[in-house]
Design a protein around this motif. Structure first.
Motif, short mmCIF file in Angstrom:
data_model
loop_
_atom_site.label_atom_id
_atom_site.label_comp_id
_atom_site.label_asym_id
_atom_site.label_seq_id
_atom_site.Cartn_x
_atom_site.Cartn_y
_atom_site.Cartn_z
N PHE A 90 -7.35 -14.03 5.48
CA PHE A 90 -6.52 -12.86 5.18
C PHE A 90 -6.89 -12.25 3.83
O PHE A 90 -6.89 -11.03 3.66
CB PHE A 90 -5.03 -13.23 5.20
CG PHE A 90 -4.43 -13.20 6.57
CD1 PHE A 90 -4.13 -11.99 7.18
CD2 PHE A 90 -4.17 -14.36 7.27
CE1 PHE A 90 -3.56 -11.94 8.45
CE2 PHE A 90 -3.62 -14.34 8.54
CZ PHE A 90 -3.32 -13.12 9.14
N ALA A 91 -7.19 -13.12 2.85
CA ALA A 91 -7.54 -12.61 1.53
C ALA A 91 -8.79 -11.74 1.56
O ALA A 91 -8.88 -10.72 0.86
CB ALA A 91 -7.74 -13.78 0.55
N SER A 92 -9.75 -12.11 2.40
CA SER A 92 -11.00 -11.33 2.47
C SER A 92 -10.75 -9.92 3.00
O SER A 92 -11.51 -9.00 2.71
CB SER A 92 -12.03 -12.05 3.35
OG SER A 92 -11.58 -12.15 4.69
N ALA A 93 -9.67 -9.74 3.78
CA ALA A 93 -9.35 -8.41 4.29
C ALA A 93 -8.86 -7.47 3.20
O ALA A 93 -8.80 -6.26 3.40
CB ALA A 93 -8.30 -8.52 5.40
N PHE A 94 -8.47 -8.03 2.05
CA PHE A 94 -7.96 -7.21 0.95
C PHE A 94 -8.94 -7.17 -0.24
O PHE A 94 -8.56 -6.74 -1.33
CB PHE A 94 -6.61 -7.74 0.48
CG PHE A 94 -5.53 -7.64 1.53
CD1 PHE A 94 -4.81 -6.48 1.70
CD2 PHE A 94 -5.26 -8.72 2.37
CE1 PHE A 94 -3.83 -6.38 2.68
CE2 PHE A 94 -4.29 -8.64 3.35
CZ PHE A 94 -3.57 -7.46 3.51
N THR A 107 -8.49 -4.39 9.09
CA THR A 107 -7.52 -4.72 10.13
C THR A 107 -8.11 -5.71 11.13
O THR A 107 -7.43 -6.64 11.59
CB THR A 107 -7.08 -3.45 10.87
OG1 THR A 107 -6.62 -2.49 9.93
CG2 THR A 107 -5.98 -3.75 11.87
N LEU A 108 -9.38 -5.55 11.47
CA LEU A 108 -10.03 -6.44 12.43
C LEU A 108 -10.07 -7.88 11.92
O LEU A 108 -9.84 -8.83 12.68
CB LEU A 108 -11.44 -5.95 12.74
CG LEU A 108 -12.22 -6.73 13.79
CD1 LEU A 108 -11.47 -6.78 15.12
CD2 LEU A 108 -13.62 -6.13 14.00
N LEU A 116 -13.66 -10.80 21.24
CA LEU A 116 -14.08 -10.11 20.03
C LEU A 116 -14.58 -8.70 20.34
O LEU A 116 -14.27 -7.75 19.61
CB LEU A 116 -15.18 -10.91 19.32
CG LEU A 116 -15.83 -10.23 18.10
CD1 LEU A 116 -14.80 -9.94 17.02
CD2 LEU A 116 -16.96 -11.11 17.54
N ALA A 117 -15.34 -8.55 21.42
CA ALA A 117 -15.84 -7.22 21.79
C ALA A 117 -14.69 -6.27 22.06
O ALA A 117 -14.69 -5.11 21.63
CB ALA A 117 -16.76 -7.32 23.01
N GLY A 118 -13.66 -6.75 22.78
CA GLY A 118 -12.51 -5.92 23.09
C GLY A 118 -11.69 -5.58 21.86
O GLY A 118 -11.27 -4.43 21.66
N LEU A 119 -11.47 -6.57 20.99
CA LEU A 119 -10.71 -6.33 19.77
C LEU A 119 -11.42 -5.35 18.85
O LEU A 119 -10.80 -4.46 18.26
CB LEU A 119 -10.46 -7.66 19.05
CG LEU A 119 -9.53 -8.66 19.74
CD1 LEU A 119 -9.50 -9.97 18.98
CD2 LEU A 119 -8.11 -8.09 19.85
N ALA A 120 -12.73 -5.53 18.72
CA ALA A 120 -13.50 -4.64 17.85
C ALA A 120 -13.49 -3.21 18.39
O ALA A 120 -13.50 -2.25 17.62
CB ALA A 120 -14.93 -5.15 17.73
N ALA A 127 -14.06 2.53 9.56
CA ALA A 127 -14.53 2.01 8.27
C ALA A 127 -15.19 0.66 8.49
O ALA A 127 -14.70 -0.17 9.26
CB ALA A 127 -13.37 1.88 7.29
N THR A 128 -16.32 0.45 7.83
CA THR A 128 -17.02 -0.84 7.87
C THR A 128 -17.41 -1.21 6.45
O THR A 128 -17.23 -0.44 5.51
CB THR A 128 -18.29 -0.77 8.74
OG1 THR A 128 -19.26 0.09 8.08
CG2 THR A 128 -18.00 -0.21 10.12
N LEU A 129 -17.94 -2.41 6.31
CA LEU A 129 -18.45 -2.81 4.99
C LEU A 129 -19.50 -1.83 4.51
O LEU A 129 -19.60 -1.51 3.32
CB LEU A 129 -19.05 -4.22 5.06
CG LEU A 129 -18.15 -5.37 5.46
CD1 LEU A 129 -18.95 -6.66 5.50
CD2 LEU A 129 -16.97 -5.50 4.52
N THR A 130 -20.30 -1.35 5.43
CA THR A 130 -21.39 -0.43 5.10
C THR A 130 -20.84 0.86 4.50
O THR A 130 -21.34 1.35 3.47
CB THR A 130 -22.22 -0.12 6.35
OG1 THR A 130 -22.71 -1.34 6.90
CG2 THR A 130 -23.39 0.79 6.02
#
Length: 539
Positions: free
Chosen positions: A183-187, A255-256, A243-247, A124-127
């Protein structure tokens, strides 16, 4: 008595200074994870129109077709044979099952019932969350611009607050704001809410960015400023690679965001051990507090006996400002005005060039995770090389040279054929490394150019110019629809112009940090034979 003399006596580079760098590593690792997060959370996977309702009135004929046949009668094809992303047939075109044409001349309409996305790479992404495709695809880059706009406003705000209330207090405020709104932006349950929360997150992260740099630089002696600047910059590169590894491992955007924000909780715990800038304390008449931190520095660096030489009376003799300073003091006097104008242009060019390259990680025949990792990994040798050159040829030549060479790499890629993607990738990676070297240089260079009384205000202003350039970078990339190479033409032009402007700045290698505006307007003449000794002072 100059602060450099005191710093040399209590230890200008030792365990105390290394401890500061270590304590500030975690928040600096977090910064690139947020600054370049849009590459992954707003990625646009392959998609096509949802044709589930296309055959609703077809008397059951559409329902009897296989999945492949439905795509044939429902979607027009591109030249490469894949379904078009934003168009569908108004009615099922059953004749295409017989003649096998692409239906290029048949009437089409925009997608009516949403889109179907390929979730093989991203869950899932913003897109995919808010259908930021087709006529709404510009909102992807707008999201990034909104975040960087928050950074831009934060740069001005925290630049003022840091000079007025100190580096340490505002650093804590930055931590709290970044954690809460990160954290708020994740929700967020809507695009608008997400954009607002990301704006405030960017606002908070700016305080971390400018405080981490200044706290490190103001506690080290003249000879080790470039070393501290480069070591701190390596934290950024580590975070960028991370960041590349986490993504890659976390392919859900919500979650990211939480994963890359969580380390700031640890940073809050370590904040208690971070010292306030003694240079700032003395500049604001807080002599007792300054002596406390200087004694602590001497103790860690095993200089206790030396520290006892500096009593309150001695520290009080260090020149202090007789008034408060603000952004207007950056332009009130002729040389400060010239300095502010030139550094503002350089920062705009450095930032727009770096992010113009960093946010454009497609088109080289590699997946985005590998491209991002290579772009991040090349920053490490770039930083190590720039450290050597900073002490060999000076700050000015490094700043101008890296910008001009970055522009040259971008120009070269304009003329290299698309088919030679491997050559284009190598040139792009070299350009990325050079752009990072210019960013590493500009932080150190600017800190050395401005006096203590307005140093944070100056970094605030220049960060504002930087974030202005960053905010523009995603919008420049949208001009690709007008002319494919237009973004590259603009970015290389900006890099070259800002590189030429850097040549107009004074050199700061081996010079003491200026304390007051008078040090800029009426610089003390130094003979060529004079040099800094290891124990401080000029001889």
């Amino acid at each position: 008595m100059m602060f450099e003399n005191i710093l040399e006596e209590v230890g200008g580079f030792g365990p105390f200074q290394i401890g500061i760098v270590v304590l500030l590593c975690v928040p600096r690792i977090v910064l690139p994870c947020h600054f370049l997060l849009n590459n992954f959370i707003a990625a646009s996977p392959p998609h096509r129109c949802d044709i589930g309702t296309l055959g609703a009135g077809g008397g059951g004929l559409f329902g009897n077709l296989t999945g492949e046949q439905r795509l044939t009668v429902g979607l027009p094809l591109r030249e490469d044979g894949a379904p078009k992303s934003c168009e569908m047939f108004a009615e099922p075109q059953f004749q295409l099952l017989a003649n096998g044409s692409a239906g290029a001349d048949l009437p089409t309409v925009p997608c009516r019932s949403g889109w179907v996305y390929d979730n093989s790479t991203f869950a899932a992404t913003l897109t995919t969350e808010w259908d930021l495709v087709c006529d709404r695809k510009s909102l992807i880059q707008t999201t990034s611009s909104i975040f960087f706009l928050g950074l831009m406003i934060g740069a001005v705000t925290f630049g003022f607050l840091c000079d007025k209330y100190g580096r340490k207090k505002t650093l804590l405020a930055s931590y709290v704001i970044s954690i809460a709104f990160g954290f708020a932006s994740a929700f967020a349950n809507s695009y608008v809410a997400f954009a607002v929360l990301r704006f405030i997150t960017g606002f908070g992260l700016t305080g971390i960015s400018i405080n981490a740099v200044v706290l490190g630089i103001e506690w080290v002696d003249t000879r080790h400023r470039s070393c501290i600047g480069v070591i701190g910059g390596l934290s950024w590169s580590v975070g960028n690679m991370l960041l590349a590894g986490l993504a890659f491992m976390v392919n859900d955007w919500r979650t990211l965001i939480m994963v890359v924000t969580a380390p700031l909780g640890f940073a809050v715990l370590t904040w208690w051990w971070i010292p306030e800038s003694a240079r700032w304390l003395l500049a604001h008449g807080k002599v007792e507090n300054a002596q406390f931190y200087l004694d602590k520095c001497a103790k860690f660096n095993k200089r206790q006996k030396v520290a006892s030489k500096f009593k309150l009376e001695t520290l009080s003799n260090i020149e202090k400002p007789d008034k408060s300073y603000n952004y207007l003091h950056l332009v009130k006097t002729p040389k400060m005005r010239r300095l502010t104008l030139l550094t503002g242009i350089v920062w705009f060019g450095v930032a727009s060039t770096y992010y113009g390259i960093s946010l454009n990680i497609g088109g080289f025949g590699l997946n985005i995770y590998l491209t991002h990792f290579i772009y991040a990994a090349v920053e490490v040798p770039a930083k190590l090389l720039i450290y050597v050159f900073l002490n060999l040829v000076g700050r000015k030549k490094c700043q101008a040279g890296t910008l001009l060479l970055t522009g040259t790499c971008i120009v070269a890629n304009i003329f290299i054929p698309q088919g030679l993607w491997h050559v284009r990738a190598v040139v792009a990676v070299v350009g990325k490394g050079l752009s990072e070297a210019s960013f590493t240089t500009v932080f150190l260079y600017t800190t050395e150019l401005y006096p203590t009384v307005v140093r944070q205000n100056a970094l605030g202003f220049n960060n504002f110019m930087s974030r202005l350039g960053v905010s523009v970078a995603p919008l420049i990339l949208l001009l690709e629809d007008v002319w494919p190479v237009l973004p590259q033409v603009i970015i290389c032009s900006v890099a070259i112009v800002s590189g030429l402007v850097a040549l107009l700045l004074p050199e700061t290698m081996d010079a003491r940090l200026p304390e007051s505006i008078d040090d800029i307007e009426k610089p003390r003449s130094v003979k060529k034979k004079e040099r800094w000794t290891p124990r401080g002072g000029i001889k």
